[in-house]
Design a protein around this motif. Sequence first.
Motif, short mmCIF file in Angstrom:
data_model
loop_
_atom_site.label_atom_id
_atom_site.label_comp_id
_atom_site.label_asym_id
_atom_site.label_seq_id
_atom_site.Cartn_x
_atom_site.Cartn_y
_atom_site.Cartn_z
N UNK A 1 4.41 -2.68 -5.25
CA UNK A 1 5.49 -2.46 -4.29
C UNK A 1 6.40 -3.69 -4.19
N UNK A 2 5.83 -4.88 -4.34
CA UNK A 2 6.66 -6.09 -4.35
C UNK A 2 7.57 -6.09 -5.59
N UNK B 1 7.53 1.45 -11.41
CA UNK B 1 7.12 2.70 -10.78
C UNK B 1 6.16 3.48 -11.68
N UNK B 2 6.52 3.69 -12.94
CA UNK B 2 5.70 4.59 -13.75
C UNK B 2 4.42 3.94 -14.27
N UNK B 3 4.38 2.63 -14.45
CA UNK B 3 3.16 2.00 -14.96
C UNK B 3 2.01 2.08 -13.93
N UNK B 4 2.23 1.74 -12.65
CA UNK B 4 1.12 1.92 -11.71
C UNK B 4 0.77 3.39 -11.48
N UNK C 1 0.78 5.61 -13.91
CA UNK C 1 -0.05 5.89 -15.08
C UNK C 1 -1.47 5.35 -14.89
N UNK C 2 -1.58 4.16 -14.29
CA UNK C 2 -2.88 3.54 -14.09
C UNK C 2 -3.63 4.07 -12.87
N UNK C 3 -2.98 4.96 -12.10
CA UNK C 3 -3.63 5.54 -10.93
C UNK C 3 -3.61 4.65 -9.70
N UNK C 4 -2.79 3.62 -9.72
CA UNK C 4 -2.70 2.69 -8.58
C UNK C 4 -1.89 3.32 -7.45
N UNK C 5 -0.82 4.02 -7.82
CA UNK C 5 -0.04 4.79 -6.85
C UNK C 5 -0.11 6.26 -7.24
N UNK C 6 0.22 7.14 -6.30
CA UNK C 6 0.12 8.56 -6.62
C UNK C 6 1.43 9.31 -6.52
N UNK C 7 2.49 8.65 -6.15
CA UNK C 7 3.81 9.30 -6.08
C UNK C 7 4.89 8.35 -6.40
#
Length: 89
Positions: A9-10, A78-81, A83-89
């Motif tokens: 997010x940072x 946005x898309x890398x986390x 892909x890694x499942x760190x974020x969900x939207x």
Amino acid sequence: MIGKKAFWYMLMAGAIGLYLLVLAGFYFIPDTAVVGAVLVGILVLHASEIPHAGRIARPKGISMRTAAVKTMLFGFTWWLPLKKGIIDR
């Protein structure tokens, strides 16, 4: 640290900050052609990521429109986390 939501997010906030800096450059830098080239470069780079981001977002139930908008705003941050499942939207 890279696996934490706050880190990503940072980075997303930093991407928005970069846009704001470039836009401020139109006011503060006399050679607007250089500032314009930087802005176009950022936009082209982010646009080139949209197909990849769409392939990551689609199986997670995220529309292509949402993927395109978020990729244009945040790029890989946005898309890398996602892909890694760190974020969900």
